[in-house]
Write a protein that holds these residues in place. Structure first.
Motif, PDB file in Angstrom:
ATOM      1  N   THR A   1      -1.381  -0.015  -5.131  1.00  0.00           N
ATOM      2  CA  THR A   1      -1.404  -1.294  -4.437  1.00  0.00           C
ATOM      3  C   THR A   1      -0.968  -2.391  -5.391  1.00  0.00           C
ATOM      4  OG1 THR A   1      -3.781  -1.438  -4.949  1.00  0.00           O
ATOM      5  CG2 THR A   1      -3.171  -0.669  -2.758  1.00  0.00           C
TER       6      THR A   1
ATOM      7  N   ASP B   1      -8.976   3.038   2.259  1.00  0.00           N
ATOM      8  CA  ASP B   1      -8.846   4.500   2.331  1.00  0.00           C
ATOM      9  C   ASP B   1      -7.584   4.960   1.612  1.00  0.00           C
ATOM     10  OD1 ASP B   1     -11.196   4.885   3.679  1.00  0.00           O
ATOM     11  OD2 ASP B   1     -10.272   5.085   5.673  1.00  0.00           O
ATOM     12  N   GLY B   2      -6.516   4.170   1.732  1.00  0.00           N
ATOM     13  CA  GLY B   2      -5.281   4.497   1.026  1.00  0.00           C
ATOM     14  C   GLY B   2      -5.467   4.473  -0.478  1.00  0.00           C
ATOM     15  N   GLN B   3      -6.192   3.480  -0.972  1.00  0.00           N
ATOM     16  CA  GLN B   3      -6.491   3.443  -2.407  1.00  0.00           C
ATOM     17  C   GLN B   3      -7.268   4.681  -2.833  1.00  0.00           C
ATOM     18  OE1 GLN B   3      -8.480  -0.402  -2.953  1.00  0.00           O
ATOM     19  NE2 GLN B   3      -6.666  -1.151  -4.020  1.00  0.00           N
TER      20      GLN B   3
ATOM     21  N   SER C   1      -7.184   7.551  -1.627  1.00  0.00           N
ATOM     22  CA  SER C   1      -6.347   8.759  -1.605  1.00  0.00           C
ATOM     23  C   SER C   1      -5.212   8.694  -2.629  1.00  0.00           C
ATOM     24  CB  SER C   1      -5.776   8.978  -0.200  1.00  0.00           C
ATOM     25  OG  SER C   1      -4.902   7.924   0.167  1.00  0.00           O
TER      26      SER C   1
ATOM     27  N   LYS D   1      -7.856   0.951   6.473  1.00  0.00           N
ATOM     28  CA  LYS D   1      -6.686   1.729   6.088  1.00  0.00           C
ATOM     29  C   LYS D   1      -6.296   1.431   4.637  1.00  0.00           C
ATOM     30  CE  LYS D   1      -1.768   2.330   7.145  1.00  0.00           C
ATOM     31  NZ  LYS D   1      -0.627   1.867   7.992  1.00  0.00           N
TER      32      LYS D   1
ATOM     33  N   LEU E   1       0.873  -1.172   0.000  1.00  0.00           N
ATOM     34  CA  LEU E   1       0.000   0.000   0.000  1.00  0.00           C
ATOM     35  C   LEU E   1       0.905   1.216   0.000  1.00  0.00           C
ATOM     36  CD1 LEU E   1      -2.824   1.329   0.270  1.00  0.00           C
ATOM     37  CD2 LEU E   1      -2.542   1.191   2.751  1.00  0.00           C
ATOM     38  N   GLY E   2       1.014   1.882  -1.163  1.00  0.00           N
ATOM     39  CA  GLY E   2       1.990   2.955  -1.283  1.00  0.00           C
ATOM     40  C   GLY E   2       3.393   2.390  -1.105  1.00  0.00           C
TER      41      GLY E   2
ATOM     42  N   GLU F   1       4.437   1.059   1.740  1.00  0.00           N
ATOM     43  CA  GLU F   1       4.414   0.068   2.819  1.00  0.00           C
ATOM     44  C   GLU F   1       4.183  -1.334   2.263  1.00  0.00           C
ATOM     45  OE1 GLU F   1       1.864  -1.053   6.871  1.00  0.00           O
ATOM     46  OE2 GLU F   1       1.265   0.638   5.604  1.00  0.00           O
TER      47      GLU F   1
ATOM     48  N   ASP G   1      -2.942   5.922  -3.172  1.00  0.00           N
ATOM     49  CA  ASP G   1      -1.832   4.991  -2.959  1.00  0.00           C
ATOM     50  C   ASP G   1      -1.935   3.819  -3.934  1.00  0.00           C
ATOM     51  OD1 ASP G   1      -0.760   6.431  -0.885  1.00  0.00           O
ATOM     52  OD2 ASP G   1      -1.783   5.296   0.694  1.00  0.00           O
TER      53      ASP G   1
END
Length: 287
Positions: free
Chosen positions: A62, A54-56, A58, A51, A33-34, A36, A60
């Motif tokens: 994957t 939500d990351g996708q 925004s 998380k 994820l980004g 990480e 990020d």
């Protein structure tokens, strides 16, 4: 009675109660994820999944990694060393090379453990399609079915496990090479929600499109009504990419028609979610 474990890779979705009740084993997979990198060892906690999606949303990126033959050998050996054979359900060979990697590991392990078996089943499916298959295998073992008979039953059941789903954005599938650029572009305009299915060959194909989520959920329900066979199994899985409102709407429709069904709702694993994006909804059942 045969002494064996049942294993699934973490691209499949199954409810935590089933995992704990029947001691289902998972072979891990990695995803990012980004910047990480994480390793999924089974059902991910809901806060981690929130998380992830939500990351996708925004922006990020994957990605996921493959399971190598060596990783399979290392994992299966833990059980074989203790005298257990292994029945393993794998992500579709039409979506990943993991099944072929598991076969290579199986051949290598046969020389070291001649008295034990590793049975590998190509699910030709993913997510909740693997969930309904693995639940069947776990119940078979609970009833005393031996590993070879269970394997043969699973091979027969694979063609009856079906997955249909909607996605919000086909760009995720395009990045993984699972749909064309043209298909992804068309899906991204006019609030179009593509409807896809996993084919009998275990590949993805687009079967329709609807404008807006309400119409797309209604289309999934229509497809379900036309294809569901309650005589083969009354458990269905609804798997969502952090879209419980869509999942709840579809669950209500399903139960209004079949109130005695066992409808299980789970958050889509990050291994599949990395390629489908947030807001995805799948319905998986026997037909």
């Amino acid at each position: 009675m045969d002494k064996y474990v049942i294993v699934m890779d973490v691209s499949g979705d199954v409810c935590l109660e089933t995992v704990n009740k029947y001691d289902l084993k998972f072979i891990s997979m990695q995803y990012s994820l980004g910047d990480e990198m994480r390793t999924s060892y089974g059902r991910e906690p809901e806060d981690i999944m929130k998380k992830f999606y939500d990351g996708q949303r925004s922006g990020d990126l994957t990605q996921t990694s493959q399971i190598t033959p060596y990783m399979y050998e290392e994992y299966f050996s833990k059980f074989l060393d203790e005298g257990y054979s292994v029945l393993y359900l794998c992500l579709s060979s039409g979506l990943s090379s993991t099944f072929s990697a598991s076969l290579l590991a199986k051949e290598s392990l046969k020389e070291k453990y001649p008295d034990l078996d590793v049975y590998t089943v190509d699910s030709l499916s993913a997510t909740g399609g693997m969930g309904i298959l693995i639940e069947r295998a776990l119940l078979n073992r609970e009833k005393g079915m031996g590993i070879k008979e269970n394997y043969e039953d699973m091979i027969g059941a694979v063609s009856h496990a079906h997955c249909w789903f909607l996605v919000q954005d086909l760009q995720y599938l395009k990045r993984g090479g699972r749909v064309s650029s043209t298909t992804a572009f068309v899906g991204g305009i006019l609030n179009i929600k593509p409807i896809l299915k996993i084919t009998p060959e275990g590949k993805l194909t687009t079967i329709g499109k609807k404008r807006g989520n309400k119409a797309a959920v209604e289309e999934l329900f229509r497809i379900f009504k036309e294809n569901f066979n309650p005589e083969y199994g009354k458990t269905i899985y609804l798997c969502d990419g952090d879209a419980k409102d869509l999942s709840n709407a579809l669950k209500d429709k399903v139960l209004s028609l079949y109130p005695d069904l066992d409808v299980k709702q789970v958050t889509l694993s990050p291994i599949i979610g990395a390629h489908t994006g947030p807001g995805m909804l799948a319905i998986c059942n026997f037909a």
